[in-house]
Design an enzyme around this catalytic site. Structure first.
Site, PDB file in Angstrom:
ATOM      1  N   GLY A   1       0.845  -1.196   0.000  1.00  0.00           N
ATOM      2  CA  GLY A   1       0.000   0.000   0.000  1.00  0.00           C
ATOM      3  C   GLY A   1       0.872   1.235   0.000  1.00  0.00           C
ATOM      4  O   GLY A   1       2.054   1.170   0.345  1.00  0.00           O
TER       5      GLY A   1
ATOM      6  N   GLN B   1       3.132   9.934   1.277  1.00  0.00           N
ATOM      7  CA  GLN B   1       4.433   9.250   1.382  1.00  0.00           C
ATOM      8  C   GLN B   1       5.359   9.585   0.216  1.00  0.00           C
ATOM      9  O   GLN B   1       6.558   9.312   0.278  1.00  0.00           O
ATOM     10  CB  GLN B   1       4.244   7.726   1.480  1.00  0.00           C
ATOM     11  CG  GLN B   1       3.561   7.310   2.789  1.00  0.00           C
ATOM     12  CD  GLN B   1       3.365   5.819   2.861  1.00  0.00           C
ATOM     13  OE1 GLN B   1       2.384   5.295   2.345  1.00  0.00           O
ATOM     14  NE2 GLN B   1       4.302   5.115   3.466  1.00  0.00           N
TER      15      GLN B   1
ATOM     16  N   CYS C   1       5.855  -0.040   7.537  1.00  0.00           N
ATOM     17  CA  CYS C   1       5.516   1.161   6.776  1.00  0.00           C
ATOM     18  C   CYS C   1       6.729   1.563   5.948  1.00  0.00           C
ATOM     19  O   CYS C   1       7.849   1.591   6.464  1.00  0.00           O
ATOM     20  CB  CYS C   1       5.130   2.294   7.725  1.00  0.00           C
ATOM     21  SG  CYS C   1       4.650   3.803   6.870  1.00  0.00           S
ATOM     22  N   LEU C   2       6.490   1.870   4.673  1.00  0.00           N
ATOM     23  CA  LEU C   2       7.603   2.257   3.794  1.00  0.00           C
ATOM     24  C   LEU C   2       8.253   3.559   4.263  1.00  0.00           C
ATOM     25  O   LEU C   2       9.396   3.833   3.892  1.00  0.00           O
ATOM     26  CB  LEU C   2       7.107   2.394   2.348  1.00  0.00           C
ATOM     27  CG  LEU C   2       6.619   1.088   1.717  1.00  0.00           C
ATOM     28  CD1 LEU C   2       6.040   1.345   0.335  1.00  0.00           C
ATOM     29  CD2 LEU C   2       7.753   0.070   1.644  1.00  0.00           C
TER      30      LEU C   2
ATOM     31  N   HIS D   1      -4.530   1.463   7.681  1.00  0.00           N
ATOM     32  CA  HIS D   1      -3.162   1.993   7.752  1.00  0.00           C
ATOM     33  C   HIS D   1      -3.001   3.170   6.781  1.00  0.00           C
ATOM     34  O   HIS D   1      -2.452   4.219   7.137  1.00  0.00           O
ATOM     35  CB  HIS D   1      -2.186   0.857   7.443  1.00  0.00           C
ATOM     36  CG  HIS D   1      -0.742   1.237   7.337  1.00  0.00           C
ATOM     37  ND1 HIS D   1       0.234   0.723   8.176  1.00  0.00           N
ATOM     38  CD2 HIS D   1      -0.075   2.064   6.479  1.00  0.00           C
ATOM     39  CE1 HIS D   1       1.418   1.242   7.838  1.00  0.00           C
ATOM     40  NE2 HIS D   1       1.251   2.044   6.802  1.00  0.00           N
ATOM     41  N   GLU D   2      -3.508   3.007   5.559  1.00  0.00           N
ATOM     42  CA  GLU D   2      -3.365   4.064   4.539  1.00  0.00           C
ATOM     43  C   GLU D   2      -4.250   5.267   4.842  1.00  0.00           C
ATOM     44  O   GLU D   2      -3.830   6.418   4.649  1.00  0.00           O
ATOM     45  CB  GLU D   2      -3.693   3.517   3.143  1.00  0.00           C
ATOM     46  CG  GLU D   2      -2.890   2.311   2.684  1.00  0.00           C
ATOM     47  CD  GLU D   2      -1.400   2.447   2.835  1.00  0.00           C
ATOM     48  OE1 GLU D   2      -0.898   3.580   2.917  1.00  0.00           O
ATOM     49  OE2 GLU D   2      -0.723   1.406   2.901  1.00  0.00           O
TER      50      GLU D   2
ATOM     51  N   HIS E   1      -2.657   7.480   7.207  1.00  0.00           N
ATOM     52  CA  HIS E   1      -1.665   8.383   6.579  1.00  0.00           C
ATOM     53  C   HIS E   1      -2.328   9.674   6.083  1.00  0.00           C
ATOM     54  O   HIS E   1      -1.743  10.753   6.174  1.00  0.00           O
ATOM     55  CB  HIS E   1      -0.999   7.701   5.380  1.00  0.00           C
ATOM     56  CG  HIS E   1       0.183   6.837   5.707  1.00  0.00           C
ATOM     57  ND1 HIS E   1       1.328   7.318   6.319  1.00  0.00           N
ATOM     58  CD2 HIS E   1       0.420   5.529   5.471  1.00  0.00           C
ATOM     59  CE1 HIS E   1       2.207   6.329   6.436  1.00  0.00           C
ATOM     60  NE2 HIS E   1       1.679   5.222   5.942  1.00  0.00           N
TER      61      HIS E   1
HETATM   62  O1  GNR Z   1       3.967  -2.500   2.598  1.00  0.00           O
HETATM   63  C1  GNR Z   1       3.265  -2.361   3.627  1.00  0.00           C
HETATM   64  N1  GNR Z   1       2.935  -3.466   4.333  1.00  0.00           N
HETATM   65  C2  GNR Z   1       1.991  -3.448   5.365  1.00  0.00           C
HETATM   66  C3  GNR Z   1       1.908  -4.565   6.184  1.00  0.00           C
HETATM   67  C4  GNR Z   1       0.978  -4.618   7.191  1.00  0.00           C
HETATM   68  C5  GNR Z   1       0.116  -3.562   7.390  1.00  0.00           C
HETATM   69  C6  GNR Z   1       0.194  -2.436   6.585  1.00  0.00           C
HETATM   70  C7  GNR Z   1       1.120  -2.379   5.576  1.00  0.00           C
HETATM   71  S1  GNR Z   1       1.189  -0.984   4.550  1.00  0.00           S
HETATM   72  C8  GNR Z   1       2.869  -1.020   4.066  1.00  0.00           C
HETATM   73  C9  GNR Z   1       3.162   0.058   3.045  1.00  0.00           C
HETATM   74  C10 GNR Z   1       2.936   1.426   3.641  1.00  0.00           C
HETATM   75  O2  GNR Z   1       3.707   1.982   4.362  1.00  0.00           O
HETATM   76  N2  GNR Z   1       1.799   2.001   3.358  1.00  0.00           N
HETATM   77  O3  GNR Z   1       1.527   3.214   3.888  1.00  0.00           O
HETATM   78 NI    NI Z   2       2.601   3.300   5.758  1.00  0.00          NI
END
Ligand code: GNR
Ligand code: NI
Length: 181
Positions: A46, A51, A94-95, A136-137, A140
């Site tokens: 995601g 980001q 999270c990236l 999660h997204e 953000h």
């Molecule tokens: O790549 C991602 N893996 C992930 C694993 C578990 C829960 C959420 C994520 S999102 C993350 C990529 C990211 O930072 N998205 O904002």
């Molecule tokens: Ni993230």
């Protein structure tokens, strides 16, 4: 298409609240494609526009495994309409916080309305990893990171480590940030 640099903790850009998108046009679809390419390159499942430094309410998700056919999803102006009472725990990463993982508890299912890449109103009932990833997204888009859902002790440790990393090795440079001090 192009791969864009990722914004990394503790960059305050990650704490911005992203703005609703007013029109779904070619420029926005180009950004969505760039986000997908950046996400696949990382790789991640995601990515939110903030980001890559764009404070717009758009996110992309692709949960397909590497040996599966890609399944890109674009969510514009997503809104959570309902959350299940049931919770589930996933190990999240999270990236924007590279190489750090922690378990996060969230609603196990969510109903989300959004615009697709054609600007058409859609609704999805997500569970499992899709529910976790969407939350999660969407966090953000509101300047919230997954470390905000863990203990303050762990969060403070992570933030401290990334502050030190940014100080020792500022982004865009290979040399140490300072000669002394
Ligand atoms: O790549 C991602 N893996 C992930 C694993 C578990 C829960 C959420 C994520 S999102 C993350 C990529 C990211 O930072 N998205 O904002
Ligand atoms: Ni993230």
């Amino acid at each position: 298409m192009s791969i864009k640099p990722l914004i990394i903790l503790p960059d305050p850009v990650l704490r911005q609240v992203s703005k609703p998108i007013e029109r779904v046009d070619g420029a926005l679809r180009k950004l969505a494609d760039d986000m997908l390419e950046t996400m696949y390159d990382a790789p991640g499942i995601g990515l939110a526009a903030i980001q890559v430094g764009e404070p717009l309410r758009m996110l992309v998700i692709d949960l397909a495994k590497e040996d599966e056919t890609p399944a890109p999803h674009v969510f514009i102006n997503p809104e959570v309409l309902d959350s299940a009472d049931q919770r589930s725990v996933y190990e999240e990463g999270c990236l924007s916080i590279p190489d750090y993982y922690a378990e996060v508890e969230r609603p196990a299912a969510v109903r989300v309305k959004y615009l697709d890449r054609d600007g058409k109103l859609q609704e999805i009932e997500a569970e499992g990893l899709m529910a976790t990833c969407l939350q999660h997204e969407i966090d953000h888009l509101n300047g919230v990171l997954f470390i905000d859902h863990i203990s303050k002790l762990k969060r403070d440790m992570v933030v401290k480590k990334f502050k030190k990393l940014a100080r020792d090795k500022p982004s865009g440079s290979k040399a140490p940030g300072k000669l002394v001090g």
